[in-house]
Scaffold this motif. Structure first.
Motif, short mmCIF file in Angstrom:
data_model
loop_
_atom_site.label_atom_id
_atom_site.label_comp_id
_atom_site.label_asym_id
_atom_site.label_seq_id
_atom_site.Cartn_x
_atom_site.Cartn_y
_atom_site.Cartn_z
N ALA A 191 0.81 -1.18 -0.13
CA ALA A 191 -0.03 0.12 -0.11
C ALA A 191 0.98 1.13 0.18
N LEU B 188 1.01 4.73 1.08
CA LEU B 188 0.39 5.87 1.68
C LEU B 188 1.04 7.19 1.73
N THR C 1 -2.84 7.51 -2.50
CA THR C 1 -2.75 6.29 -2.23
C THR C 1 -3.07 5.35 -3.38
N TYR D 148 -2.89 0.76 -4.23
CA TYR D 148 -2.71 -0.55 -3.67
C TYR D 148 -2.44 -1.68 -4.78
N GLY E 281 -8.10 8.03 2.22
CA GLY E 281 -6.80 7.93 3.15
C GLY E 281 -5.45 8.42 2.78
N VAL F 4 -8.43 3.00 4.26
CA VAL F 4 -7.33 2.17 3.84
C VAL F 4 -7.59 0.75 4.25
N TYR G 114 0.71 5.50 9.87
CA TYR G 114 -0.45 4.64 9.65
C TYR G 114 -0.34 3.23 10.37
#
Length: 293
Positions: A117, A119, A123, A125, A147, A229, A254
């Protein structure tokens, strides 16, 4: 061909690494934002500047840039024709533009299965199972990037104005934010007129700082962000033994806020996204496994 370049560009900065053809990094540099959907022309300029500075950091002549191939992992490369437009105007001998998620996954887990991920300002993934990759998110600040630092910063400004109008309770954080704008809500609105994702994202660390002090608004914003997230991680349908790597500037902030399910999967990445770009460049252009790690 003496060298290969790895480039990692996002909404806040662009990093470049110059490596030998076997993937050993000899020079690194950093420049401004390189989200090709937000600002294609500006992104190209920052990409070239980062590459030039990487050559200088390695004690090499930037005049070699036209003889050097590059793999670029860039925010905004997953939509439209921005990828093709950029490849046509880059000065490298050969250019391979990938998404920032693709180089991040390569850096984090190598060529095996796993997930990552990103971040940061945005964001994104990606997970790989049995050699097949699946990407989620990365749709940009206006309609995605839940997020992200940019969305956290935007939410903070929204909550600041709601508190100013008496619609929602304020907190030390919203008071501090209004102070940044001379206690004038009109200045907040003017800021948003030309603000880019990286400008919003610059406020995200302040939210985490105040949350650690128990600030109610900060924790409300972050609870929402963590839920976003984890919803994305849930959509990846990760196996219980799949390594999960968190990357990006907000990753360490996070990690302790994730639920036990995802904390149990967390593994340190083998390398960062820039290392993934270098590894791919050595593999694609020089036919090497690439160390770069």
């Amino acid at each position: 061909m003496k060298f290969v370049l790895g480039i990692d560009g996002g909404g806040t900065s662009c990093r470049a690494a110059l490596a030998t053809v076997d993937g050993n990094v000899v020079g690194r540099a950093k420049s401004g934002a390189a989200n090709i959907r937000t600002d294609l022309t500006g992104a190209r300029a920052n990409i070239v500047e980062a590459a030039r500075q990487a050559f200088l950091a390695a004690g090499q002549d930037p005049e070699l840039i036209p003889q050097t191939p590059a793999v670029l992992g860039l925010a905004g490369a997953n939509v439209g024709t921005y990828r093709q437009q950029l490849e046509a105007i880059l000065p490298f001998s050969r250019s391979r533009v990938e998404t920032d998620a693709e180089i991040a996954l390569e850096g984090a887990v190598g060529s095996g299965d796993g997930a990552m991920a990103i971040l940061g300002t945005g964001t994104a993934y990606m997970a790989r199972k049995a050699g097949k990759s699946r990407a989620i998110g990365g749709w940009g600040f206006q309609v995605g990037d839940q997020g992200s630092g940019a969305r956290i910063g935007r939410d903070l400004l929204e909550q600041t104005l709601l508190a100013y109008d008496g619609i929602r309770p304020g907190s030390p954080l919203t008071e501090a934010m209004l102070g940044v704008f001379r206690n004038n809500p009109e200045d907040v609105v003017e800021f948003t007129t030309n603000a880019k994702p990286g400008d919003f994202g610059g406020f995200a660390p302040k939210v985490f700082e105040h949350a650690a002090k128990g600030d109610l608004v900060a924790n409300w914003i972050l609870d929402k962000a963590v839920a976003d997230v984890e919803a994305s991680l849930g959509a990846l349908d990760l196996a219980d033994d799949a390594p999960l790597c968190l990357l990006g500037g907000l990753a360490p902030l996070y990690a302790p806020r994730l639920s036990a399910r995802y904390q149990a999967l967390l593994k340190a990445p083998l390398d960062d996204a820039l290392g993934g770009a270098v590894h791919m460049a050595a593999r694609i252009f020089a036919g090497k496994s690439g160390t770069g790690r």
